[in-house]
Design a protein around this motif. Sequence first.
Motif, PDB file in Angstrom:
ATOM      1  N   GLU A  90       0.868  -1.225   0.110  1.00 17.73           N
ATOM      2  CA  GLU A  90       0.097   0.024  -0.109  1.00 17.73           C
ATOM      3  C   GLU A  90       0.749   1.085   0.070  1.00 17.73           C
ATOM      4  O   GLU A  90       0.506   2.195  -0.582  1.00 17.73           O
ATOM      5  N   ALA A  91       1.850   1.288   0.888  1.00 13.07           N
ATOM      6  CA  ALA A  91       2.695   2.511   0.860  1.00 13.07           C
ATOM      7  C   ALA A  91       3.567   2.594  -0.532  1.00 13.07           C
ATOM      8  O   ALA A  91       3.723   3.825  -0.983  1.00 13.07           O
ATOM      9  N   TYR A  92       3.915   1.685  -1.085  1.00  9.76           N
ATOM     10  CA  TYR A  92       4.574   1.518  -2.561  1.00  9.76           C
ATOM     11  C   TYR A  92       3.540   2.073  -3.393  1.00  9.76           C
ATOM     12  O   TYR A  92       3.854   3.242  -4.344  1.00  9.76           O
ATOM     13  N   ASN A  93       2.040   1.996  -3.326  1.00 12.15           N
ATOM     14  CA  ASN A  93       1.445   2.202  -4.324  1.00 12.15           C
ATOM     15  C   ASN A  93       1.082   3.855  -4.053  1.00 12.15           C
ATOM     16  O   ASN A  93       1.040   4.604  -5.041  1.00 12.15           O
ATOM     17  N   ASP A  94       1.157   4.233  -2.822  1.00 11.42           N
ATOM     18  CA  ASP A  94       1.042   5.807  -2.613  1.00 11.42           C
ATOM     19  C   ASP A  94       2.156   6.467  -3.115  1.00 11.42           C
ATOM     20  O   ASP A  94       1.981   7.560  -3.608  1.00 11.42           O
ATOM     21  N   LEU A  95       3.485   5.828  -3.002  1.00 10.75           N
ATOM     22  CA  LEU A  95       4.700   6.512  -3.371  1.00 10.75           C
ATOM     23  C   LEU A  95       4.777   6.547  -5.031  1.00 10.75           C
ATOM     24  O   LEU A  95       5.247   7.602  -5.424  1.00 10.75           O
ATOM     25  N   LYS A  96       4.042   5.597  -5.792  1.00  9.51           N
ATOM     26  CA  LYS A  96       4.191   5.576  -7.254  1.00  9.51           C
ATOM     27  C   LYS A  96       3.107   6.856  -7.638  1.00  9.51           C
ATOM     28  O   LYS A  96       3.442   7.319  -8.817  1.00  9.51           O
ATOM     29  N   GLN A  97       2.433   7.004  -6.642  1.00  4.19           N
ATOM     30  CA  GLN A  97       1.301   8.079  -7.148  1.00  4.19           C
ATOM     31  C   GLN A  97       1.968   9.462  -6.897  1.00  4.19           C
ATOM     32  O   GLN A  97       0.951  10.456  -7.082  1.00  4.19           O
ATOM     33  N   GLY A  98       2.901   9.360  -6.262  1.00 10.91           N
ATOM     34  CA  GLY A  98       3.303  10.763  -5.975  1.00 10.91           C
ATOM     35  C   GLY A  98       3.265  11.153  -4.677  1.00 10.91           C
ATOM     36  O   GLY A  98       3.495  12.625  -4.340  1.00 10.91           O
ATOM     37  N   LEU A  99       2.634  10.616  -3.829  1.00 14.47           N
ATOM     38  CA  LEU A  99       2.386  10.897  -2.285  1.00 14.47           C
ATOM     39  C   LEU A  99       3.609  10.828  -1.529  1.00 14.47           C
ATOM     40  O   LEU A  99       4.362  10.031  -1.733  1.00 14.47           O
ATOM     41  N   ASP A 100       3.591  11.711  -0.510  1.00 13.17           N
ATOM     42  CA  ASP A 100       4.745  11.545   0.635  1.00 13.17           C
ATOM     43  C   ASP A 100       4.001  10.616   1.675  1.00 13.17           C
ATOM     44  O   ASP A 100       2.981  10.547   1.813  1.00 13.17           O
TER      45      ASP A 100
END
Length: 384
Positions: free
Chosen positions: A145-155
């Motif tokens: 889930e964290a990786y998916n957030d990071l791929k979307q450009g989220l901190d």
Amino acid sequence: MDICKDSQRCTGCSACLSVCPRSAIQIAEDSHGFYRPKIDESKCVECGLCQMVCPANGLTSNDLKMSPRRLLAYQADDAERLKSSSGAAFWTLATYVLNNGGVVYGACFDEDFRVVQRRCASVDDAQSCRGSKYSQGFVGSSFVEAYNDLKQGLDVLYSGTPCQIAGLRSFLSKKNYSGQLVTCDLICHGTPSNRMFRDYISFLEKKSGKKVIKYFHRPKDRGWGVHVEKALLDDGTALYNTIESNTWRDVFYSNNALNSSCYNCSYTDVNRVSDFTLADFLGVDRVRKGFNDHKGLSVVMVNSELAERIVASGVFEPGVTDISLEEVLPGNPMLERSSSPQGDVDGFWKAYEHKGFEGTARFVGAYGFVKSLKTLVKQLIKRK
């Protein structure tokens, strides 16, 4: 195939589950309630990714470590510290990331008192991640889930035990993403199994005849630095600083209940695997006279260039003071050594297998006649 070269060093971090391309790995509780990976051999293609990503195999853990660049003492305002176990340093970092449009991952209790790593996208969501959790947390799918957030450009701020952060960073080490990852660990004493903690909750309910609806490790009813435990019951009453409500504390500090990997922990080291390392500034009265207002004081280890930039932005202002490693070490020995069991560990687990949580509590002297007698004597001495 075996994921860890030495199964006794498995921390249950779930990096192996997260990296498996065939979803062949599940994380399940072992006989003592600790999280361990299990492979579905019918799905496994023996690609070896799980072995390569496992920090317990020693392939990556040392490469992930950073020497601290600064050490800070931090105390947020009184209102925020009252809701935190220490000086509210985690909460300050969490609100910094959330207010910048990012997300936070941290440990919280679910409705059954399981400690789980939870994704929080708002300040309200993140409230449940505040406060200490003194049992092993379930990572589950949170790395992915964290990786998916990071791929979307989220901190992303991911907070956890050092072994969990090592697992996350190992999992992400060869992945590309545009978001900014901020990692935060703690100076960890070690983790008992969460199954045993849930058994302890059942023990409290059996003894009180009431349902536990909320639990607090180290609440500040009597100020910071006084370690007593508190359980809120469904009739509005509370168990606070009783023999029963302090039993988990005493079992925890016996060290017999810890994960086997905790006795030879790779992360009880001044060099850290996270951008930030947080702890209580224990022993502050010995090194900083008049600094302790008994409302909570955090140590913040600033370990990376990213962490330095965040500190330079003023995130901890006001309420921050530079301190030295030499001031922190006496009160935080797990920066230099692992916890050691204080008794017969095999006997402890046999007591658990045969007589449940109450058996283990009696085994270490945390419950029963002797404990009641010692408590009575202490109360009588205080009255004199």
